[in-house]
Design a protein around this motif. Structure first.
Motif, PDB file in Angstrom:
ATOM      1  N   ASP A  67      16.886 -19.760 -66.739  1.00 48.41           N
ATOM      2  CA  ASP A  67      17.024 -20.983 -65.956  1.00 48.41           C
ATOM      3  C   ASP A  67      16.121 -20.846 -64.729  1.00 48.41           C
ATOM      4  O   ASP A  67      15.238 -19.993 -64.693  1.00 48.41           O
ATOM      5  CB  ASP A  67      18.486 -21.236 -65.580  1.00 48.41           C
ATOM      6  CG  ASP A  67      19.095 -20.081 -64.791  1.00 48.41           C
ATOM      7  OD1 ASP A  67      18.345 -19.145 -64.418  1.00 48.41           O
ATOM      8  OD2 ASP A  67      20.312 -20.110 -64.526  1.00 48.41           O
ATOM      9  N   LEU A  69      16.662 -19.738 -61.608  1.00 52.12           N
ATOM     10  CA  LEU A  69      16.773 -18.453 -60.919  1.00 52.12           C
ATOM     11  C   LEU A  69      16.158 -17.337 -61.749  1.00 52.12           C
ATOM     12  O   LEU A  69      15.413 -16.491 -61.231  1.00 52.12           O
ATOM     13  CB  LEU A  69      18.239 -18.159 -60.605  1.00 52.12           C
ATOM     14  CG  LEU A  69      18.551 -16.846 -59.887  1.00 52.12           C
ATOM     15  CD1 LEU A  69      17.803 -16.751 -58.571  1.00 52.12           C
ATOM     16  CD2 LEU A  69      20.064 -16.714 -59.662  1.00 52.12           C
ATOM     17  N   SER A  70      16.452 -17.301 -63.041  1.00 47.69           N
ATOM     18  CA  SER A  70      15.874 -16.271 -63.912  1.00 47.69           C
ATOM     19  C   SER A  70      14.364 -16.399 -63.993  1.00 47.69           C
ATOM     20  O   SER A  70      13.651 -15.391 -64.055  1.00 47.69           O
ATOM     21  CB  SER A  70      16.483 -16.376 -65.310  1.00 47.69           C
ATOM     22  OG  SER A  70      17.863 -16.111 -65.296  1.00 47.69           O
ATOM     23  N   VAL A 116      18.354  -9.895 -65.296  1.00 47.02           N
ATOM     24  CA  VAL A 116      18.169 -11.206 -64.674  1.00 47.02           C
ATOM     25  C   VAL A 116      18.171 -12.345 -65.689  1.00 47.02           C
ATOM     26  O   VAL A 116      18.095 -13.516 -65.294  1.00 47.02           O
ATOM     27  CB  VAL A 116      16.875 -11.246 -63.839  1.00 47.02           C
ATOM     28  CG1 VAL A 116      16.941 -10.220 -62.725  1.00 47.02           C
ATOM     29  CG2 VAL A 116      15.642 -11.023 -64.696  1.00 47.02           C
ATOM     30  N   THR A 117      18.229 -12.013 -66.981  1.00 49.16           N
ATOM     31  CA  THR A 117      18.337 -13.067 -67.992  1.00 49.16           C
ATOM     32  C   THR A 117      19.651 -13.020 -68.752  1.00 49.16           C
ATOM     33  O   THR A 117      19.888 -13.870 -69.619  1.00 49.16           O
ATOM     34  CB  THR A 117      17.178 -12.970 -69.003  1.00 49.16           C
ATOM     35  OG1 THR A 117      17.156 -11.660 -69.583  1.00 49.16           O
ATOM     36  CG2 THR A 117      15.834 -13.238 -68.333  1.00 49.16           C
ATOM     37  N   ARG A 119      23.351 -13.509 -70.025  1.00 49.52           N
ATOM     38  CA  ARG A 119      24.214 -14.683 -69.945  1.00 49.52           C
ATOM     39  C   ARG A 119      25.693 -14.346 -70.060  1.00 49.52           C
ATOM     40  O   ARG A 119      26.537 -15.238 -69.982  1.00 49.52           O
ATOM     41  CB  ARG A 119      23.821 -15.693 -71.038  1.00 49.52           C
ATOM     42  CG  ARG A 119      22.532 -16.440 -70.720  1.00 49.52           C
ATOM     43  CD  ARG A 119      22.758 -17.325 -69.490  1.00 49.52           C
ATOM     44  NE  ARG A 119      21.519 -17.905 -68.974  1.00 49.52           N
ATOM     45  CZ  ARG A 119      20.844 -17.416 -67.959  1.00 49.52           C
ATOM     46  NH1 ARG A 119      21.252 -16.294 -67.371  1.00 49.52           N
ATOM     47  NH2 ARG A 119      19.761 -18.011 -67.514  1.00 49.52           N
ATOM     48  N   ASP A 184      28.561 -18.048 -66.477  1.00 48.45           N
ATOM     49  CA  ASP A 184      28.770 -19.363 -65.873  1.00 48.45           C
ATOM     50  C   ASP A 184      30.199 -19.856 -65.973  1.00 48.45           C
ATOM     51  O   ASP A 184      30.519 -20.953 -65.504  1.00 48.45           O
ATOM     52  CB  ASP A 184      27.815 -20.393 -66.489  1.00 48.45           C
ATOM     53  CG  ASP A 184      27.948 -20.482 -68.006  1.00 48.45           C
ATOM     54  OD1 ASP A 184      28.813 -19.779 -68.574  1.00 48.45           O
ATOM     55  OD2 ASP A 184      27.183 -21.252 -68.627  1.00 48.45           O
ATOM     56  N   TYR A 243      20.791 -10.242 -56.428  1.00 46.68           N
ATOM     57  CA  TYR A 243      20.640 -11.231 -57.498  1.00 46.68           C
ATOM     58  C   TYR A 243      21.989 -11.546 -58.135  1.00 46.68           C
ATOM     59  O   TYR A 243      22.302 -12.712 -58.427  1.00 46.68           O
ATOM     60  CB  TYR A 243      19.667 -10.717 -58.565  1.00 46.68           C
ATOM     61  CG  TYR A 243      19.801 -11.473 -59.859  1.00 46.68           C
ATOM     62  CD1 TYR A 243      19.200 -12.718 -60.018  1.00 46.68           C
ATOM     63  CD2 TYR A 243      20.574 -10.973 -60.910  1.00 46.68           C
ATOM     64  CE1 TYR A 243      19.357 -13.440 -61.190  1.00 46.68           C
ATOM     65  CE2 TYR A 243      20.731 -11.684 -62.077  1.00 46.68           C
ATOM     66  CZ  TYR A 243      20.127 -12.921 -62.214  1.00 46.68           C
ATOM     67  OH  TYR A 243      20.297 -13.639 -63.375  1.00 46.68           O
ATOM     68  N   ARG A 247      23.547 -15.169 -58.399  1.00 49.15           N
ATOM     69  CA  ARG A 247      23.867 -15.740 -59.702  1.00 49.15           C
ATOM     70  C   ARG A 247      25.321 -16.197 -59.767  1.00 49.15           C
ATOM     71  O   ARG A 247      25.630 -17.250 -60.349  1.00 49.15           O
ATOM     72  CB  ARG A 247      23.570 -14.691 -60.785  1.00 49.15           C
ATOM     73  CG  ARG A 247      24.137 -14.977 -62.154  1.00 49.15           C
ATOM     74  CD  ARG A 247      23.519 -16.189 -62.799  1.00 49.15           C
ATOM     75  NE  ARG A 247      22.099 -16.006 -63.065  1.00 49.15           N
ATOM     76  CZ  ARG A 247      21.297 -16.990 -63.440  1.00 49.15           C
ATOM     77  NH1 ARG A 247      21.759 -18.223 -63.558  1.00 49.15           N
ATOM     78  NH2 ARG A 247      20.013 -16.762 -63.659  1.00 49.15           N
ATOM     79  N   THR A 311      17.336 -16.504 -52.496  1.00 50.20           N
ATOM     80  CA  THR A 311      16.342 -16.239 -53.541  1.00 50.20           C
ATOM     81  C   THR A 311      14.933 -16.185 -52.954  1.00 50.20           C
ATOM     82  O   THR A 311      14.129 -15.317 -53.307  1.00 50.20           O
ATOM     83  CB  THR A 311      16.419 -17.316 -54.628  1.00 50.20           C
ATOM     84  OG1 THR A 311      17.756 -17.395 -55.136  1.00 50.20           O
ATOM     85  CG2 THR A 311      15.465 -17.003 -55.765  1.00 50.20           C
TER      86      THR A 311
END
Length: 643
Positions: A67, A69-70, A116-117, A119, A184, A243, A247, A311
């Protein structure tokens, strides 16, 4: 394109580790090609914004996605990796295990990209663990030096203590009914389990980002090679905790307390470690303490809801701090020292490093028009919206930033003194030159630091916020001007004091990082070890008593067997002997040769397996952990191939 983004550095790094010293000559070039390809893939993924998954656990896949941020993070991480590996090509000597170094750097980069990716928490934990293992091996890279290995172990144990928070968070989320562990959905965890999850996330983030009380591990990590410090302590490991909070900002907001803890914890670290940075006589220690302080601003931004500001500060700090650490590494390679007295005049002697270091130091001081100037102001604006005490603490941290950056800058440009040359070669034998590979990434990073100052423009801030899908922080022109004036005054004040009175001796408590490591050894490590020894003694006594009981029982049982009829036993023995003789006569000719050969082959195979089994049993903890890391990487590679 998301699987190749992870697979390229992971597989290249694993191949270099498996090849070992045989690949030393090709390792720098191969690692650079892999890193450059990873950067291209990062840009493509930032544009594409894809999602992928593969089966992992029942109902919980290995899930990755990009997304806003990633997208920012993968491009930042990949670009910094390329710059650091270019520098490393000229920094590490030909006699060092280059394949192991570059393999670990690529494995670390792959783990950070997964972080960082990720989910869900399971995917995050997998990457988090590999990242921790690789960082331990990189900090203690020169493993023949016991002090470096011990420092790596201190850093590893400190971060591992914080990492337990992720397991606490995962357990709390499962107990709260969120069976997929999706990041999320953590804010929707029911009841008190949401608070437990938030506590675990805060613990993990504070440990990984070297926030109080975990800050001391970053001081010990400075024994690693210069490229390691530039990568781990700019855009990757230390930034990972910040991060994570950025997130999971919705989770912090959903509780009544977690945001305040992050805000005050981050700003408290920024002030305390800013004061520590002012008092350091070692350039890398100064940069390390300033990293804790600057990351504290990112952590505080997450706690205050300023995700865009946090960020932006993370990206600007990544570029600035990698530039500064590489500059410090170039001087260490040339002069063999990190001592600021020994580095007096270094900026004059090596002007390329001196000019680029100056740009980085002025950015660290938040001087206009450089990268950290507008991003720091964004964090202060978020603090001003929450409360005046937070704003005052943030401004105090900014003033300290100007002081420690101004002090370092003044010393490296000042003329040598009588003691300067005495400090040369105290860390390693200096080459008295900075080669082309070391110098090449410095102007590029310096240019990026200058360009980052464009974030002061409203259009740039708005565009960055749109990229993240969030509203831009409200920063006014007068606030930016005031912030720049304060930074300039701080740098000028530090320079004036140094020229007037010289380098003033620092209080021992601040020079020694507030005694944090000693306090942890006394109040945490010592009680735990004492409890372990007590439990070991108790265990030995229980086992000894149990062994005696078993022995007595065996003796009694044997005595009872003695009561059987001796004639029956004798007959049984004769029958067994007769049967054995019959079998021996039947196999006296022919089969024994086959059996002998089979037994011989089995014995030879057992001896060969024994020799291979003994090779990894070295007694060195770092080698065991490296072997576990390779296995985890191979498992991840298998998952990538199967996906």
């Amino acid at each position: 394109m998301l699987w190749p983004l992870i697979a390229v550095p992971a597989l290249a790094g694993a191949a270099l580790l498996l090849c070992g010293r045989r690949a030393d000559r090709l390792a720098p070039a191969a690692a650079l090609v892999a890193a450059a390809l990873t950067t291209v893939l990062a840009v493509l993924n930032a544009v594409e914004r894809g999602e992928v998954s593969a089966p992992l656990l029942s109902g919980i896949p290995l899930a990755l996605g990009v997304d806003g941020l990633s997208a920012v993070m993968i491009v930042t991480v990949a670009a910094i990796v390329v710059a650091v590996l270019v520098f490393a090509a000229g920094d590490l000597g030909p006699g060092e295990p280059l394949a192991r170094f570059h393999g670990l750097m690529l494995i670390f980069a792959a783990a950070m990209l997964v972080t960082v990716t990720a989910r869900n928490l399971v995917t995050l934990l997998l990457a988090w663990e590999i990242m921790g293992a690789a960082s331990y091996a990189l900090i203690g890279f020169r493993r023949h030096d016991s002090h470096r290995v011990a420092s790596g172990l201190v850093a590893f144990l400190a971060t591992r203590a914080g990492d337990l928070g992720l397991y606490l968070a995962a357990g709390a989320v499962l107990a709260g009914g969120a069976s997929t562990l999706a990041l999320d959905t953590l804010a929707d965890t029911g009841g008190g389990w949401r608070d437990a999850a938030a506590a675990g996330i805060l613990l993990a983030a504070f440990g990984k980002s070297a926030q109080l009380p975990f800050s001391f591990w970053l001081s010990r990590a400075m024994v690693g090679p210069g490229p390691v410090s530039a990568l781990l302590h700019s855009a990757t490991m230390v930034a990972a905790g910040a991060y994570l909070l950025l997130r999971l900002e919705p989770l912090l907001t959903a509780t009544s307390w977690a945001g305040s803890v992050a805000a005050w914890g981050g700003l408290g670290t920024a002030v305390a470690l800013g004061a520590v940075a002012v008092c350091q006589s070692d350039l890398k220690q100064l940069l390390a303490a300033s990293t804790c302080a600057q990351v504290g601003l990112m952590v505080a931004a997450a706690g205050m809801g300023g995700v865009v500001a946090g960020t932006g500060h993370l990206v600007a700090h990544a570029v600035t701090k990698s530039l500064l650490f590489l500059g410090a590494g170039a001087w260490l390679s040339a002069l063999g020292t990190r001592n600021l007295t020994g580095l007096r005049g270094a900026a004059r002697t090596y002007p390329v490093v001196g000019v680029t270091f100056t740009i980085g130091a002025l950015s660290l001081a938040e001087m206009p028009p450089l990268a950290l100037w507008p991003t720091k102001e964004g964090v202060l604006a978020a603090a001003h919206e929450i409360s005046t005490p937070l704003f005052i603490a943030g401004y105090a941290a900014a003033v300290l930033g100007a002081l420690y950056a101004g002090r370092a800058l003044t010393l490296v440009w000042s003329r040598p003194v009588a003691d300067t040359e005495k400090h040369w070669d105290e860390e390693e034998s200096g080459s008295r030159r900075v080669n082309a590979a070391q110098a090449l990434p410095l102007p590029v990073l310096a240019a990026a630091t200058v360009v980052g100052g464009a974030a002061a423009l409203p259009a740039v801030r708005t565009g960055f916020a749109d990229l993240l899908g969030l509203p831009a922080p409200a920063i006014t022109g007068p606030e930016l001007l005031l912030s720049g004036a304060v930074a300039a005054a701080g740098v000028a004040g530090a320079a004036a004091v140094l020229r007037w009175r010289g380098d003033v001796p620092a209080p021992a408590s601040f020079a020694g990082w507030l005694g944090l490591e000693s306090a942890v050894r006394r109040f945490v490590a010592a009680p735990v070890l004492a409890a372990a020894h007590a439990l070991a003694r108790f265990d030995d006594r229980v086992l000894a008593a149990g062994t005696h009981s078993i022995a007595r029982g065996s003796t009694e049982f044997a005595g009872r067997l003695g009561g059987f009829d001796d004639r029956a036993l004798a007959a049984a023995v004769r029958a067994v002997a007769t049967a054995g003789l019959a079998v021996a006569r039947a196999t006296a000719h022919g089969p024994e040769r086959v059996i002998d050969r089979g037994v011989g082959a089995a014995a030879a195979g057992a001896r060969a397996l024994g020799r291979w089994a003994r090779r990894p049993e070295t007694g060195a903890l770092h080698q065991y952990y490296a072997q576990a890391t390779v296995l985890m990487v191979l498992m991840a590679a298998v998952l990538l191939v199967l996906a």
